[in-house]
Write an enzyme that holds these catalytic residues in place. Structure first.
Site, PDB file in Angstrom:
ATOM      1  N   LYS B 108      48.780  86.530  43.329  1.00 31.47           N
ATOM      2  CA  LYS B 108      47.861  85.493  43.792  1.00 31.47           C
ATOM      3  C   LYS B 108      47.218  85.995  45.068  1.00 31.47           C
ATOM      4  CE  LYS B 108      47.691  81.154  46.221  1.00 31.47           C
ATOM      5  NZ  LYS B 108      48.343  79.888  46.615  1.00 31.47           N
ATOM      6  N   GLY B 169      47.918  72.310  51.955  1.00 33.10           N
ATOM      7  CA  GLY B 169      48.864  71.446  52.665  1.00 33.10           C
ATOM      8  C   GLY B 169      48.295  70.124  53.139  1.00 33.10           C
ATOM      9  N   ALA B 195      45.911  74.151  45.713  1.00 32.24           N
ATOM     10  CA  ALA B 195      45.885  73.581  47.067  1.00 32.24           C
ATOM     11  C   ALA B 195      45.171  72.247  47.148  1.00 32.24           C
ATOM     12  CB  ALA B 195      45.245  74.537  48.064  1.00 32.24           C
ATOM     13  N   GLY B 196      45.775  71.341  47.900  1.00 33.28           N
ATOM     14  CA  GLY B 196      45.146  70.073  48.227  1.00 33.28           C
ATOM     15  C   GLY B 196      45.665  68.867  47.476  1.00 33.28           C
ATOM     16  N   ASN B 217      52.413  73.183  46.062  1.00 34.99           N
ATOM     17  CA  ASN B 217      53.659  73.436  46.799  1.00 34.99           C
ATOM     18  C   ASN B 217      54.015  72.242  47.674  1.00 34.99           C
ATOM     19  OD1 ASN B 217      54.983  76.388  48.472  1.00 34.99           O
ATOM     20  ND2 ASN B 217      55.769  74.323  48.541  1.00 34.99           N
TER      21      ASN B 217
END
Lengths: 65, 266
Positions: B108, B169, B195-196, B217
């Protein structure tokens, strides 16, 4: 002899190869090693001779996203 | 996935391998390895991201490591270049990861451009992707939700394009659904929102827009109960995928009676 290990200066004695260094540091498992910005394959850990002034990075996988 | 859908066609293809789960998860920000393992298990994810960092010198030899919990025999490990702000460090990170994981080439790629927003530096990402692809890596690339850039990454040979939904995050959800949809419509490689995402409905929206998967995550790791949120995300991804495949009804400005008008006795 003096080396730079993971960003910190380190004085080591009686250490000839990367494998000696890993043993001395009690490191095992899945690791990758760079000496002077060149990756040293695991198969060469026993034979790669360290020199004074070497810049060594030892990395592993940790949590990340 | 429901038996109503064709199960083979319903696999996510990444780098020539077929995956049943369309949820990809990170391993950062967890309290400990036990919590990490439980959450990853509950998520049903088959592709799991890791970071490459310096070992702690002087650590206990018997201390378990992440790859003891997230075994490469069980999961596809996806090393990331998180924290890299220039081309060279991203390349070095990928090369070290390949060595660490016995020649594994799936990575990634993210090259960051700004510490406050963690937005990607697109010019540096393009350069790094070019070098990595030439070196034999299979690059899943983190990028902005710009349809032109997404297409460019595909054309240069990235095997998956991963636009952000919102800053890493942030948990703000899909900020630009129309761009995500445009990227999906234009794409010939898997598009994964990366993300987000903040909660389950965000993941469902990404899948309803037609994304091939979602990588997350923080939404799981920072939940009060990470394993429970991981389970919620698994269901959210499946629900969104099935809704996308089912095809939603058209939106109407006014009501459309559900019960027949004919046969009324009043």
């Amino acid at each position: 002899m003096h080396i730079q290990l993971n960003g910190n200066p380190l004085s080591i004695d009686n250490i000839l190869t990367i494998q000696d260094l890993l043993d001395d540091l009690n490191l095992s498992g899945r690791l990758a090693v760079e000496v002077n910005h060149q990756i040293v394959p695991r198969s060469l850990f026993q034979s790669h001779i360290l020199n004074s002034g070497d810049i060594i990075e030892i990395v592993h996988a940790i949590g990340g996203g | 996935m429901s038996e109503l859908t064709n199960s083979m066609a319903e696999k996510l293809l990444i780098g020539g391998k077929a995956y049943s789960s369309r949820l990809l998860v990170g391993t950062g920000k967890y309290k400990d390895l036990e919590e990490t393992g439980k959450a990853i298990e509950a998520s049903g994810a088959e592709i799991v991201t890791v970071a490459i960092r310096r070992t702690n010198i002087g650590q206990n030899k018997d201390e378990p490591s992440l790859l003891d919990v997230i075994s490469p025999d069980k999961y596809t490990i996806l090393p990331n270049t998180a924290g890299c702000y220039d081309v060279n460090s991203a390349i070095r990170t990928c090369q070290l990861a390949r060595e660490l994981l016995d020649g594994h080439t799936l990575v990634k790629l993210e090259v960051l451009g700004d510490q406050k927003t963690l937005y990607p530096d697109i010019t540096a990402t393009l350069k790094a992707a070019e070098i990595l692809i030439a070196d034999g890596f299979e690059v899943m690339v983190y990028t902005t939700d710009d349809p032109v850039m997404a297409k460019r990454f595909e054309e240069m040979g990235c095997i998956a394009v991963m636009p952000l939904a919102a800053p890493i995050g942030s948990g703000l959800g899909i900020r630009n659904p129309y761009n995500i949809r445009t990227i999906v419509e234009n794409a010939k490689v898997p598009i994964l929102v990366d993300a987000g995402v903040g909660t389950a409905s965000d993941a469902t929206i990404a899948m309803e827009l037609g994304c091939d998967g979602v990588l997350m995550n923080t939404a799981i790791a920072e939940a009060k109960n990470p394993a429970l949120m991981a389970s919620a995300m698994k269901k959210a991804i499946e629900a969104g995928r099935e809704a996308y495949l089912a095809g939603r009804m058209p939106r109407r400005a006014y009501a459309s009676a559900t019960s027949p008008i004919d046969g009324q006795f009043f």
